[in-house]
Design an enzyme around this catalytic site. Structure first.
Site, mmCIF file in Angstrom:
data_model
loop_
_atom_site.group_PDB
_atom_site.id
_atom_site.type_symbol
_atom_site.label_atom_id
_atom_site.label_comp_id
_atom_site.label_asym_id
_atom_site.label_seq_id
_atom_site.Cartn_x
_atom_site.Cartn_y
_atom_site.Cartn_z
ATOM 1 C CB SER A 179 -0.978 -0.039 1.171
ATOM 2 O OG SER A 179 -2.148 0.651 0.845
ATOM 3 C CE LYS A 199 -5.742 -2.203 1.289
ATOM 4 N NZ LYS A 199 -5.680 -0.731 1.221
ATOM 5 C CG ASP A 258 5.954 4.513 -12.396
ATOM 6 O OD1 ASP A 258 6.484 3.407 -12.625
ATOM 7 O OD2 ASP A 258 4.735 4.654 -12.235
#
Length: 395
Positions: free
Chosen positions: A300, A325, A311
């Site tokens: 999470s 999650k 990224d």
């Protein structure tokens, strides 16, 4: 930071809020239940009949308020989402204490495994009684003081572990643990816990190391202090260890990510109506090579940070695929001390990926040896092959 205005991302079955709404509700027991159920399938009529039949025929004593609470819990359970639940008064009060970071317990983060309906350990907090007693990620808690526990009595199990429901010695609790095929009893101390989520040190002469065990209200402050201390000592690179980190407060992980990342989108949260909230970083960031350690229990909020670093191309991810999650929960209060916890949104990494149920694959996959009995935090540098690889990447 007010707990009523924070977003919580966690992989475990705890009651943590995004935005808290206030609803009015009157009555208790079956009246409270009936006021919340729809009538399309005749549920109201059937419940009325059940209530009348019990009143007329049942020979024992009935606690209508408790029955109503259990009915509400069961009704919401029918959604079949492990993160959506009805929160009774006792549980909601306990949630608010947990959000403040100080509570009595054993220091273990758990969830209900959907495959076997067993209470499963995600992580034992650093230096907690659970960790010291030898409880490991993946352990199944199948009993508390000899009482079988699982999905059907999850909340009672948590209360028994914390000592809210008295069982045996008030200072300790004995858990029945299933580890693989082996069953064992582990006795754990109950203590007042004040979670320290950030630890730092210098390893291999000039590499900074910061472990973040979860993201609570003080983590961003403590992370910034650790960075200042380590950079002040002239480190050549930084390892951020998110292994076993089950999640935490979104605003906090965004603040940590902002410290690490250049200008851009950190994470996007999208609700059922398609409305988006974008969290961004500014141009100021740490000017050091970075590697990030993740594993199957990194979940999470820790996936928000590791996904953004990946990224942005800001660092190298090392270890094992994360938990997966990508969901956000909201707490809706009824105004009588009870609440609903509902999965209300998904979050997306800067590249637009929702990692729910898939997790984040590291750039360099490397697993710790099977049969390891030490907590990660207690491994020596030579034993911790994942950490060694993360340092090697920075050289």
């Amino acid at each position: 930071m007010s707990k009523k205005n924070c977003v919580i991302l966690t992989a475990v079955v705890t009651f943590l809020a995004t935005t808290i709404f206030y609803l009015t509700a009157g009555g208790t027991g079956l009246v409270l239940l009936l006021s919340k159920l729809g009538n399309d399938d005749g549920s109201l009529s059937k419940l009325n009949k059940i209530d009348a039949m019990l009143d007329r025929y049942y020979i024992g004593e009935m606690d209508k308020e408790k029955m109503g609470e259990m009915a509400l819990t069961g009704y919401v359970y029918g959604v079949e989402d492990p993160y959506t639940s009805y929160v009774n008064e006792e549980e909601f009060a306990d949630m608010n204490v947990t959000l403040e970071g100080d509570y009595v317990g054993i220091g273990v983060e758990v969830y209900v495994d959907s495959e076997d309906s067993l209470i499963t350990v995600i992580s034992a907090f650093d230096d907690s009684p659970a960790q010291k007693a030898g409880i490991l990620p993946g352990d199944k808690i199948i009993g508390v003081e000899g009482t079988e526990v699982g999905l059907e009595n999850y909340y009672r199990a948590i209360n028994m572990i914390k000592g809210i429901e008295k069982t045996g010695d008030e200072k300790t609790v004995t858990l029945q643990i299933l580890r693989g095929e082996e069953q064992m009893d582990i006795t754990v101390s109950r203590e007042k816990l004040s979670t320290q989520t950030v630890k730092d040190k210098i390893i291999e002469g000039d590499i900074g190391y910061i472990r973040i065990s979860s993201f609570d209200k003080n983590t961003d402050r403590d992370f910034s202090q650790a960075v200042e201390k380590l950079t002040g000592r002239g480190i050549a690179g930084l390892v951020i260890d998110l292994r076993g980190n089950p999640g935490g407060v979104l605003d906090v992980v965004v603040a940590v990510a902002d410290r690490v990342l250049p200008e851009g989108t950190i994470v996007t949260v999208r609700n059922k109506q398609g409305k988006e909230q974008v969290y961004s970083s500014d141009a100021a960031c740490i000017n050091l090579p970075i590697s990030v350690l993740i594993d199957g229990n990194s979940a999470s909020a820790s996936e928000v940070l590791s996904g953004a670093i990946r990224d942005f191309g800001r660092g190298t991810l090392v270890g094992e695929t994360s938990f997966g999650k990508g969901l956000v929960q909201s707490i809706f209060e009824f105004g009588d001390g009870t609440a609903m916890k509902i999965t209300t949104a998904k979050y997306y990494t800067p590249s637009g990926e929702c990692i729910d149920k898939t997790g984040i694959k590291p750039d360099i996959e490397i697993a710790l040896p099977d049969g390891l009995t030490k907590p990660i935090q207690n491994l020596t540098f030579d034993e911790d092959i994942q950490l060694r690889k993360a340092v090697e990447v920075l050289r």
